[in-house]
Design an enzyme around this catalytic site. Structure first.
Site, PDB file in Angstrom:
ATOM      1  N   CYS A  12     143.088  -8.586  47.522  1.00 23.58           N
ATOM      2  CA  CYS A  12     141.732  -8.396  47.007  1.00 23.58           C
ATOM      3  C   CYS A  12     141.566  -6.943  46.604  1.00 23.58           C
ATOM      4  O   CYS A  12     142.367  -6.091  46.952  1.00 23.58           O
ATOM      5  CB  CYS A  12     140.708  -8.758  48.071  1.00 23.58           C
ATOM      6  SG  CYS A  12     140.835  -7.700  49.503  1.00 23.58           S
ATOM      7  N   CYS A  15     141.580  -4.571  49.398  1.00 20.43           N
ATOM      8  CA  CYS A  15     142.899  -4.237  49.949  1.00 20.43           C
ATOM      9  C   CYS A  15     143.553  -3.164  49.084  1.00 20.43           C
ATOM     10  O   CYS A  15     144.229  -2.270  49.589  1.00 20.43           O
ATOM     11  CB  CYS A  15     143.800  -5.458  49.981  1.00 20.43           C
ATOM     12  SG  CYS A  15     142.990  -6.926  50.588  1.00 20.43           S
ATOM     13  N   ASP A 405     133.223  13.974  11.236  1.00 14.05           N
ATOM     14  CA  ASP A 405     133.966  14.878  10.375  1.00 14.05           C
ATOM     15  C   ASP A 405     133.966  14.217   8.993  1.00 14.05           C
ATOM     16  O   ASP A 405     133.730  13.019   8.884  1.00 14.05           O
ATOM     17  CB  ASP A 405     135.397  14.969  10.923  1.00 14.05           C
ATOM     18  CG  ASP A 405     136.252  15.941  10.157  1.00 14.05           C
ATOM     19  OD1 ASP A 405     135.714  16.974   9.743  1.00 14.05           O
ATOM     20  OD2 ASP A 405     137.460  15.656   9.990  1.00 14.05           O
ATOM     21  N   ASP A 591     139.411  13.079  12.190  1.00 16.13           N
ATOM     22  CA  ASP A 591     140.696  12.499  11.806  1.00 16.13           C
ATOM     23  C   ASP A 591     141.837  13.085  12.626  1.00 16.13           C
ATOM     24  O   ASP A 591     142.980  12.685  12.490  1.00 16.13           O
ATOM     25  CB  ASP A 591     140.955  12.672  10.314  1.00 16.13           C
ATOM     26  CG  ASP A 591     141.085  14.132   9.930  1.00 16.13           C
ATOM     27  OD1 ASP A 591     140.772  14.992  10.773  1.00 16.13           O
ATOM     28  OD2 ASP A 591     141.476  14.415   8.788  1.00 16.13           O
ATOM     29  N   ASP A 595     141.229  19.176  14.434  1.00 15.29           N
ATOM     30  CA  ASP A 595     139.985  19.183  15.206  1.00 15.29           C
ATOM     31  C   ASP A 595     140.129  18.731  16.659  1.00 15.29           C
ATOM     32  O   ASP A 595     139.167  18.302  17.276  1.00 15.29           O
ATOM     33  CB  ASP A 595     138.838  18.458  14.494  1.00 15.29           C
ATOM     34  CG  ASP A 595     139.268  17.168  13.859  1.00 15.29           C
ATOM     35  OD1 ASP A 595     140.288  16.633  14.296  1.00 15.29           O
ATOM     36  OD2 ASP A 595     138.575  16.688  12.943  1.00 15.29           O
TER      37      ASP A 595
HETATM   38  P1  ADP Z   1     137.131  18.845   7.023  1.00 11.51           P
HETATM   39  O1  ADP Z   1     136.115  19.447   7.932  1.00 11.51           O
HETATM   40  O2  ADP Z   1     136.488  18.292   5.794  1.00 11.51           O
HETATM   41  O3  ADP Z   1     138.039  17.890   7.689  1.00 11.51           O
HETATM   42  P2  ADP Z   1     139.056  21.041   7.241  1.00 11.51           P
HETATM   43  O4  ADP Z   1     138.408  21.750   8.357  1.00 11.51           O
HETATM   44  O5  ADP Z   1     140.332  20.349   7.500  1.00 11.51           O
HETATM   45  O6  ADP Z   1     138.039  20.058   6.491  1.00 11.51           O
HETATM   46  O7  ADP Z   1     139.275  22.061   6.080  1.00 11.51           O
HETATM   47  C1  ADP Z   1     138.169  22.768   5.518  1.00 11.51           C
HETATM   48  C2  ADP Z   1     138.452  23.362   4.196  1.00 11.51           C
HETATM   49  O8  ADP Z   1     139.496  24.326   4.318  1.00 11.51           O
HETATM   50  C3  ADP Z   1     138.941  22.387   3.166  1.00 11.51           C
HETATM   51  O9  ADP Z   1     137.884  21.750   2.504  1.00 11.51           O
HETATM   52  C4  ADP Z   1     139.715  23.298   2.232  1.00 11.51           C
HETATM   53  O10 ADP Z   1     138.826  23.971   1.353  1.00 11.51           O
HETATM   54  C5  ADP Z   1     140.322  24.318   3.161  1.00 11.51           C
HETATM   55  N1  ADP Z   1     141.676  23.937   3.552  1.00 11.51           N
HETATM   56  C6  ADP Z   1     142.075  23.538   4.785  1.00 11.51           C
HETATM   57  N2  ADP Z   1     143.386  23.289   4.792  1.00 11.51           N
HETATM   58  C7  ADP Z   1     143.843  23.467   3.543  1.00 11.51           C
HETATM   59  C8  ADP Z   1     145.120  23.344   2.907  1.00 11.51           C
HETATM   60  N3  ADP Z   1     146.211  22.944   3.546  1.00 11.51           N
HETATM   61  N4  ADP Z   1     145.195  23.655   1.595  1.00 11.51           N
HETATM   62  C9  ADP Z   1     144.114  24.053   0.916  1.00 11.51           C
HETATM   63  N5  ADP Z   1     142.896  24.179   1.447  1.00 11.51           N
HETATM   64  C10 ADP Z   1     142.743  23.912   2.732  1.00 11.51           C
HETATM   65 MG    MG Z   2     139.458  17.331   9.039  1.00 10.74          MG
END
Ligand code: ADP
Ligand code: MG
Length: 699
Positions: A12, A15, A405, A591, A595
């Site tokens: 159970c 237990c 996001d 995603d 983040d």
């Molecule tokens: P979100 O919050 O939309 O997921 P991110 O925080 O991943 O976006 O990125 C924010 C911004 O930073 C993007 O919109 C872009 O302008 C810039 N950025 C991030 N990573 C890249 C990359 N690898 N190449 C070009 N721009 C980037």
């Molecule tokens: Mg993102």
């Protein structure tokens, strides 16, 4: 270090708790948990010398029937026919034989009758009495065995032999059916989550050899026949088929796959035979990640579950105390009031007290609550959302504010390059894709798709990804910047900001502005309906994004989100969550790309299709397998359903018991009612818990 074991034949939930407490005393262990529903032991700490045998020895001290196995040993859940079952049947036959002979053939003397009753009782209740005595000798007095023993011996004491035997008999029958119900539900749920492939057909040097999925390595070739599970992630080399990916994504329609398509481990090959090139080892494959995810985090018991565990601890002794008062003190008051004698009043109240004891067993509660959460988690995983623990499932229905996001969450994150503004279009694409070639960001992957030529590695140096800004590299030894306005501002590059409602990537090379690339993203199919649904549920909704103001506002308007935070760096996103958290319960849905800290800081972190990103899976409390935000709504409903069933069960069990207790104290209930209140309600509660699995998706 953490380790998992299988445990079988615990009697159970109570237990299980006792065994867990014994495990906690093992030297070197920092934690030990037993999950009664999943039949698993999780231990943590210095566990080099601890194996299944060692644990089994300790567990057997509490429950002699218990067995412990190493994690990956395959064990079925079928209960064997035990000595106890045989003994109960013999006892029952003795009773029937006696009653028949006594009534129709030959009336036995009272003394002989008593011996028949006693023998029958001992056969039927032998195991219960044995356990009660053994537990008393260990100082653990108040458990259901003790309650049953005292109640039935008491019944014998007042010459209610048949009642005494009946209590034991029904208690045993009830336990048996409860076992059946729990086992059936376990099998149900395990089948649901049973993604684990057992075998792989390795094709090597013109021979086919059966190996364990764990033993496969990348670039080997395997054959998957119809009706088998895909053992590891890979790519189809030849053949075509339909795959059932429902246990991975919740998508119930079979999906057509042909040469060059990716296949995920854990999905079921329905109708064709395929040859697959192994692209990931078993430990990196999707199925392992899922199993690992589901198994790892059990330490967080749901609040309701914690409450019930604590409750059971105090409840039984209290009821036993009241029963004692009822049996021994109340008769004193009664014979003074009624002007009778203690001899007359005592048997009346003793009987009431015994009924009290039979009812007081807390089994229904202790068993049905974790089982409900387990069923809820199973149901969620079938709907394509993996939830780490009961407490996380409970959270879904308690969230006030959902923070999304943008990229990859509400939008597909599959950008398509729609325009390129530069003097030399070829040049800007070449610079951008060389810079992005080492990034995993959705933007990077899209730029790579647009530039179809090979990347020349020797031109690239000093790659650096600046989260929320973009990429910085040395291209042919000169500084190349690819990213948003903020990135270029940081390096004092001057340029005109275009007024465009799509994501824009600027490129600068050798301190000169080259131009920009416009990328369009698509909304996910279920984003809009999800937002609408959340609004109907009166939830607050926000969007946070690192993207530019124009595009952020445009997307928010299309979806009907009023609260938008744009141009936020990953750390800013975390601060926003921290601030919102002070007044509300917050869920963050991301995603998983850059983040992870935000996922951790939210009350409930949910990541999208993060089968690819380990970090996000670690960081989140739930994972949406097929990337569609609508799964969130399913999870909320499953959470509510589970919570509702748990509460209904608690009310049902506690309510019935309370009523029967009162009736018993007043002398209005008999043993039979008491038996039903205990055994019957436990069964109903378990069956109700399992109804979670059958319920339609949204209710
Ligand atoms: P979100 O919050 O939309 O997921 P991110 O925080 O991943 O976006 O990125 C924010 C911004 O930073 C993007 O919109 C872009 O302008 C810039 N950025 C991030 N990573 C890249 C990359 N690898 N190449 C070009 N721009 C980037
Ligand atoms: Mg993102």
């Amino acid at each position: 270090m953490k380790k998992t074991f299988e445990i079988r034949d615990i009697d159970c939930a109570n237990c299980a708790l006792k065994i867990e407490n014994e495990f906690k005393k093992i030297e070197g262990l920092s934690d030990a948990k037993i999950d009664f529903a999943k039949q698993k032991i999780y231990i943590d700490g210095d566990i080099k010398d601890i194996d299944a045998n060692f644990l089994e020895k300790i567990a057997k001290k509490i429950e002699s029937s218990v067995t412990v196995y190493e994690k990956d040993q395959v064990i079925d859940n079928k209960r064997k026919f035990t000595l106890n079952h045989l003994s109960v049947i013999i006892g029952f036959l003795i009773l029937i034989a006696y009653l028949l002979i006594h009534t129709f053939v030959y009336a036995f003397a009272i003394e002989t009758s008593f011996i028949f009753y006693l023998v029958s009782y001992l056969f039927i209740g032998g195991k219960v009495i044995y356990k009660a005595l053994r537990n008393i000798s260990r100082g653990q007095i108040f458990d259901e065995n003790f309650l049953m023993m005292v109640a039935t011996i008491g019944a014998f004491f007042i010459a209610e032999y048949i009642e005494g035997i009946a209590v034991m008999l029904f208690y045993q029958i009830g336990e048996y059916f409860q076992d059946l119900a729990v086992n059936k539900s376990r099998n149900n749920i395990q089948a649901l989550m049973d993604l684990k492939p057992n075998i792989a057909h390795l094709y090597q040097e013109d021979k086919i050899q059966d190996v364990k999925p764990e033993d496969l390595s990348i670039d080997q070739v395997i054959i998957v026949k119809a009706g088998e599970k895909i053992p590891v992630d890979g790519i189809i080399l030849s053949g075509q088929t339909h795959l059932d990916e429902s246990s991975l994504t919740g998508e119930s329609k079979p999906i057509y796959k042909e040469v060059d398509d990716k296949v995920l481990s854990g999905s079921l090959n329905i109708n064709g035979s395929i040859t697959v090139l192994v692209s990931k080892t078993y430990k990196d494959s999707s199925v392992y990640k899922i199993i690992d995810f589901v198994e790892k985090n059990v330490s967080k018991k749901a609040k309701t579950e914690q409450f019930i565990t604590k409750f059971a601890k105090y409840y039984t002794p209290i009821v036993v105390g009241i029963a004692a008062i009822l049996a021994f003190l109340v008769p004193v008051i009664a014979f003074n009031l009624n002007q009778t004698s203690y001899q007359i009043e005592f048997p009346i109240y003793l009987k009431r007290a015994l009924i009290f004891l039979v009812i007081s067993c807390p089994c229904a509660l202790v068993l049905s609550v974790p089982l409900s959460f387990y069923a809820g988690i199973g149901k969620a995983s079938r709907a394509g959302i993996l939830v780490k623990s009961g407490s996380d499932l409970e959270s879904f229905s308690q969230i006030d504010h959902f923070v999304f996001d943008k990229t990859g969450t509400l939008t597909k994150g599959e950008f398509v390059v729609s325009k390129v503004y530069a003097e030399n279009e070829e040049e800007i694409l070449k610079l951008a894709s060389h810079a992005e070639s080492k990034s995993n960001h959705p933007i990077a992957l899209s730029v790579m798709r647009a530039y179809k030529k090979p990347i020349i590695e020797k031109d690239i140096d000093a790659f650096e990804e600046i989260f929320g800004y973009g990429i910085k590299i040395l291209y042919q030894n000169k500084l190349c910047l690819v990213g948003n306005e903020k990135l270029l501002n940081k390096y004092n590059i001057t340029f005109d900001i275009p007024d465009i409602k799509h994501t824009v990537i600027h490129v600068a090379y050798d301190q000169k502005y080259i131009g920009y690339i416009v990328m369009e993203d698509e909304m996910k199919i279920t984003s809009k309906e999800t937002i609408n649904h959340l609004k109907k549920l009166n939830k607050n909704i926000s969007m946070v994004t690192g993207d530019h103001k124009f595009i952020a506002l445009d997307i928010a308007k299309k979806l009907g989100i009023d609260q938008v935070y744009y141009e936020q760096l990953p750390n800013d996103k975390k601060d926003i969550i921290e601030k919102l958290k002070r007044n509300e319960k917050i869920a963050f849905i991301g995603d998983g790309i850059n983040d992870a800290p935000v996922l951790i800081s939210a009350d409930l972190g949910i990541s999208m299709g993060s089968l690819g990103s380990d970090l996000a899976v670690e960081a989140s409390d739930a994972v949406i397998m097929n990337d569609e935000p609508a799964r969130l709504i399913d999870a909320i409903y499953i959470s509510r359903l589970t919570k509702r069933v748990v509460i209904q069960n608690i009310l049902l069990a506690a309510g019935t018991k309370f009523i029967v207790l009162i009736l018993g104290a007043l002398g209005l209930a008999n043993m039979w009612l008491a038996i039903f209140a205990d055994v019957g309600i436990s069964l109903i509660a378990v069956i109700h818990a399992m109804s979670i699995l059958r319920e339609k998706k949204r209710s």
